[in-house]
Write a protein that holds these residues in place. Sequence first.
Motif, PDB file in Angstrom:
ATOM      1  N   ARG A  73       0.778  -0.976  -0.027  1.00  0.00           N
ATOM      2  CA  ARG A  73       0.019  -0.131   0.075  1.00  0.00           C
ATOM      3  C   ARG A  73       1.076   1.213  -0.130  1.00  0.00           C
ATOM      4  O   ARG A  73       1.865   1.200   0.597  1.00  0.00           O
ATOM      5  CB  ARG A  73      -1.152  -0.186   1.258  1.00  0.00           C
ATOM      6  CG  ARG A  73      -1.779  -1.213   1.496  1.00  0.00           C
ATOM      7  CD  ARG A  73      -2.324  -1.320   2.677  1.00  0.00           C
ATOM      8  NE  ARG A  73      -3.176  -2.449   3.002  1.00  0.00           N
ATOM      9  CZ  ARG A  73      -3.691  -2.851   4.047  1.00  0.00           C
ATOM     10  NH1 ARG A  73      -3.242  -2.455   5.262  1.00  0.00           N
ATOM     11  NH2 ARG A  73      -4.399  -3.796   4.160  1.00  0.00           N
ATOM     12  N   PRO A  74       0.296   2.115  -0.489  1.00  0.00           N
ATOM     13  CA  PRO A  74       1.146   3.751  -0.344  1.00  0.00           C
ATOM     14  C   PRO A  74       1.477   3.923   1.098  1.00  0.00           C
ATOM     15  O   PRO A  74       2.782   4.477   0.948  1.00  0.00           O
ATOM     16  CB  PRO A  74       0.006   4.609  -0.721  1.00  0.00           C
ATOM     17  CG  PRO A  74      -0.709   3.990  -1.765  1.00  0.00           C
ATOM     18  CD  PRO A  74      -0.829   2.582  -1.031  1.00  0.00           C
ATOM     19  N   GLU A  75       0.916   3.748   2.119  1.00  0.00           N
ATOM     20  CA  GLU A  75       1.456   3.968   3.435  1.00  0.00           C
ATOM     21  C   GLU A  75       2.588   2.894   4.060  1.00  0.00           C
ATOM     22  O   GLU A  75       3.038   3.313   5.085  1.00  0.00           O
ATOM     23  CB  GLU A  75       0.075   3.858   4.617  1.00  0.00           C
ATOM     24  CG  GLU A  75      -0.676   2.487   4.252  1.00  0.00           C
ATOM     25  CD  GLU A  75      -1.628   2.630   3.494  1.00  0.00           C
ATOM     26  OE1 GLU A  75      -2.915   2.085   3.829  1.00  0.00           O
ATOM     27  OE2 GLU A  75      -1.880   3.147   2.298  1.00  0.00           O
ATOM     28  N   ASP A  76       2.918   1.882   3.037  1.00  0.00           N
ATOM     29  CA  ASP A  76       4.139   1.302   3.319  1.00  0.00           C
ATOM     30  C   ASP A  76       5.273   1.997   2.912  1.00  0.00           C
ATOM     31  O   ASP A  76       6.458   1.413   3.173  1.00  0.00           O
ATOM     32  CB  ASP A  76       3.927  -0.013   2.754  1.00  0.00           C
ATOM     33  CG  ASP A  76       2.873  -0.978   3.301  1.00  0.00           C
ATOM     34  OD1 ASP A  76       2.620  -0.973   4.429  1.00  0.00           O
ATOM     35  OD2 ASP A  76       2.085  -1.688   2.403  1.00  0.00           O
ATOM     36  N   THR A  77       5.317   2.902   2.009  1.00  0.00           N
ATOM     37  CA  THR A  77       6.374   3.732   1.465  1.00  0.00           C
ATOM     38  C   THR A  77       7.348   4.204   2.878  1.00  0.00           C
ATOM     39  O   THR A  77       6.950   5.040   3.699  1.00  0.00           O
ATOM     40  CB  THR A  77       5.905   4.802   0.833  1.00  0.00           C
ATOM     41  OG1 THR A  77       5.311   4.201  -0.376  1.00  0.00           O
ATOM     42  CG2 THR A  77       7.336   5.749   0.234  1.00  0.00           C
TER      43      THR A  77
END
Length: 115
Positions: A86-90
Amino acid sequence: QVQLAESGGGSVQPGGSLRLSCVVSGSIFSINTMNWYRQAPGKERELVAGITSRGSTNYADSVKGRFTISRDNAKNTVYLQMNSLRPEDTAVYYCNARSSYLIGWGQGTQVTVSA
């Protein structure tokens, strides 16, 4: 001198997968726990996953069911299989290793998840 080196980071689309590796090299007496942490810009560093020499694991709630930590004790290597990203894993992902003390930290590897 003991050194830790992460690899495997990169850029992926949401829903994609990535596998991180961290190799501990040098004079190692013993390694009990190996861990993955991550830190996004402007946020606190957080524990993502940990694994003991016996294979017991723990995960942050945000990655349970998506990430899998494993280790090869003979190679002093820990892995993090990251699925359904997910983008929040960036974040920059760091590994560390502990015996009865902190052995050290790796330099970090960048993981970017975006459409």
